[in-house]
Motif scaffolding. Structure first.
Motif, short mmCIF file in Angstrom:
data_model
loop_
_atom_site.label_atom_id
_atom_site.label_comp_id
_atom_site.label_asym_id
_atom_site.label_seq_id
_atom_site.Cartn_x
_atom_site.Cartn_y
_atom_site.Cartn_z
N GLY A 72 0.81 -1.21 0.00
CA GLY A 72 0.00 0.00 0.00
C GLY A 72 0.84 1.25 0.00
O GLY A 72 2.08 1.20 -0.06
N PRO A 73 0.22 2.42 0.09
CA PRO A 73 0.95 3.69 -0.05
C PRO A 73 1.90 3.98 1.10
O PRO A 73 2.82 4.78 0.94
CB PRO A 73 -0.17 4.73 -0.14
N ASP A 98 -5.61 2.31 -2.68
CA ASP A 98 -4.58 3.14 -2.05
C ASP A 98 -5.16 4.37 -1.38
O ASP A 98 -4.73 4.75 -0.28
CB ASP A 98 -3.56 3.57 -3.11
N LEU A 553 -1.91 2.94 -9.36
CA LEU A 553 -0.99 3.24 -8.27
C LEU A 553 -0.39 4.63 -8.42
O LEU A 553 -0.23 5.37 -7.44
CB LEU A 553 0.12 2.19 -8.23
#
Length: 601
Positions: A72-73, A98, A553
């Motif tokens: 994830g971010p 995200d 993303l």
């Protein structure tokens, strides 16, 4: 006479080739002696390090991409944005994952009654799973694999295939690029080309000469130099490039055309040299890049459902059958240029939904429909209209036996007992052919048996026809598919078709013809709270599942990087009071310096 691996190696060395073909993986790590590494792109249009890491030469060598997608971010924004996403394809859903993890309120609007975009699948009234295309997962889909690990679908929903690329020719003659070898690349690649039945000795020689002078060979010692050469080849076709210094028509006709069609539904005379060599470059760097996986079942079950659960657990709202009718936005009264998006109008009643930030996660035809005409005043948006798409038709044909079983006629006819989990007869892999109009196809009852195998039934062949056959009727496409299958699998003439389906997609992948790369937009746009996503947007991969995942993303990273601070997206939303009504733009309103909403035409 079959040329030996040793003799071919001598020919290649004589042609300055320590080579791999575009389709051969080379075992090199980023620390390989002499392999020059570029720095992260400093493109000023990208704010986030995450987006920058997905472009430029390093994006081909970055082993951390999978971990980034999986984890994830890694950041929670201080401010909480209200984000609207138009489109529930892979790009839109990945971006939503995200953004939700970064603490934002996310709502998705999808025109279709199901998610997935070009990777959609659904069930008909009889429970048959229908798809829009044939979806194969190359080993270099690092970002998509990371997303699947994050949602728990990677290990249980993907089936790895033998490291062989098989061509099926007229009369059931097989040719292959067999990369299985105890010694790694480039030796494994040399022996694969030396042994392939798909090319004759003369074509192998000319193939080696051309590929020996390609950017791929330079990249083995100077990756940046080789990749820069590839980027400069966007204005010519692969045929033009291949025939400049030794390549011959035989190799194009008997091998490369099938690969080109599989990548972009275009032949070598039409597809960009940059497009072909970009993916070949990646195959040449990573040994695992050309290893294939396929889902154990439909995309909806194996890919989308785990993502949907992830989003539901984070309170992301998904509205199906909810087309975006209008992007509501402000206009600068002095310049007449769009300055800020307020939200979107959705559905037949054009219900207005206000958002701090809007992401248009559409395909090429979708973004052309949804963009307001006023946006085209920006060259950034206007260039998108230079892109067009190729039409395809996906044909599914089920039989009462096993079509791809060439050696045992009794076994071909045997559908008794439990033959689930890929136990049926035939070839369990993606297949190519230069003697059919569908250049790649597979027996889903073998490759993806989870929901495609049916007790008492045999093969479910899924084949994708390109624009050469698109205009034909559905019945004619089914008949042509069966006839061409019988041509390359002669024994299958004894089998009967028990069910069929045709799905036509008038605009699928964007047309990767020469000169198109410069028209692909970045994810961040001249309108500060309006972003784009989708596999056609700029990232260093092709229009594909991996390309869509990368763009999702990247756009999430850009929004997250711009959300906080006195000049951030939330601050802009607070400072800009919403207008009271939506109205068409007029010269009089501009003269009065009044902000107004422009209506989509």
């Amino acid at each position: 006479m079959m040329i030996s691996p040793c003799n071919l190696a001598i020919l290649l060395v004589a042609s300055s080739v320590c080579l791999t073909s575009a389709f051969i993986p080379v075992s090199l790590s980023s620390s390989h002696t002499g392999l020059k590494m570029s720095t992260i792109s400093s493109d000023s249009t990208f704010t986030s390090d995450g987006a920058k890491s997905q472009i430029g030469n390093d994006s081909f060598l970055n082993q951390n991409l999978m971990a980034r997608a999986q984890n994830g971010p890694g950041k929670k924004n201080q401010e909480r944005l209200k984000v609207g996403i138009v489109g529930a394809g892979l790009a839109g859903m990945v971006a939503a994952m995200d953004l939700a993890d970064a603490g934002h309120d996310v709502e998705i609007f999808e025109v279709r009654p199901f998610v997935g975009g070009k990777v959609s699948s659904w069930q008909d009234k009889e429970g048959n799973h229908i798809e829009m295309g044939l979806h194969v997962f190359f080993g270099c889909y690092y970002n998509l694999f990371g997303i699947m690990k994050r949602t728990g679908g990677f290990d249980k929903n993907l089936r790895i295939k033998e490291h062989v690329h098989t061509f099926v020719n007229e009369g059931g003659q097989l040719g292959s690029l067999d990369f299985r070898f105890p010694i790694g690349a480039p030796v494994s690649g040399l022996q694969a080309f030396a042994k392939t039945e798909q090319l004759g000795l003369e074509d192998k020689f000319h193939n080696a000469v051309r590929l020996g002078t390609s950017p791929i060979v330079r990249a083995l010692v100077d990756f940046d130099g080789g990749m820069d050469m590839v980027r400069e080849l966007d204005d010519i076709t692969f045929t033009e490039w291949f025939t400049q210094l030794g390549g011959k028509r035989g190799s194009l006709d008997r091998m490369w055309d099938a690969i080109a069609y599989a990548l972009g539904f275009l032949d070598c005379d039409s597809i960009s040299a940059r497009c072909m060599l970009t993916i070949f470059m990646l195959f040449a760097i990573r040994t695992e890049a050309s290893v294939l996986r396929m889902l154990d079942g439909s995309p909806q079950t194996g890919l989308h459902d785990p993502i949907l659960k992830y989003l539901k657990d984070r309170n992301v709202k998904i509205n199906l059958s909810s087309p975006c009718r209008e992007i509501v936005h402000d206009i600068d009264p002095e310049t007449g240029l769009p300055t800020r998006v307020r939200g979107i109008k959705v559905g037949a009643n054009e219900i207005f939904h206000e958002f701090d930030t809007v992401i248009a996660a559409c395909d090429v035809p979708g973004i052309k429909k949804v963009l307001p005409a006023s946006f085209r005043q920006y060259d950034f948006f206007d260039k998108i209209y230079n892109l067009d798409c190729v039409p395809i038709a996906t044909v599914q044909v089920r039989f009462d036996g096993w079509v791809t079983e060439l050696n045992d006629e009794v076994r071909m006819m045997d559908v008794s007992g439990d033959q689930s989990d890929g136990k049926g007869a035939g070839i369990d892999n993606l297949l190519y052919s230069v003697d059919t109009e569908f250049s790649c196809f597979a027996d889903l009852a073998l490759t993806s048996p989870g929901e495609y195998y049916k007790p008492g039934e045999g093969s479910l062949i899924q084949a994708v026809f390109d624009e050469r056959a698109f205009s034909r009727s559905n019945d004619q496409l089914v008949a042509d598919c069966i006839k061409q299958l019988n041509n390359i699998f002669p024994s299958s003439r004894k089998l009967k078709c028990t069910w069929s389906s045709v799905v036509k997609l008038g605009q699928s992948l964007y047309r990767e013809k020469p000169g198109q790369d410069k028209f692909r937009p970045k994810q961040a746009t001249p309108i500060p709270n309006f972003f784009l996503a989708g596999s056609y947007t700029y990232q260093d991969y092709l229009d594909s599942m991996e390309g869509a995942t990368r763009s999702g993303l990247m756009v999430a990273d850009e929004v997250i990087a711009r959300a906080d601070g006195p000049q951030g997206l939330k601050a802009m939303a607070k400072e800009s009071a919403p207008a009271n009504v939506a109205a068409k733009g007029t010269k009089e309103a501009a003269k009065e310096k009044t902000l107004f909403f422009a209506e989509t035409k």
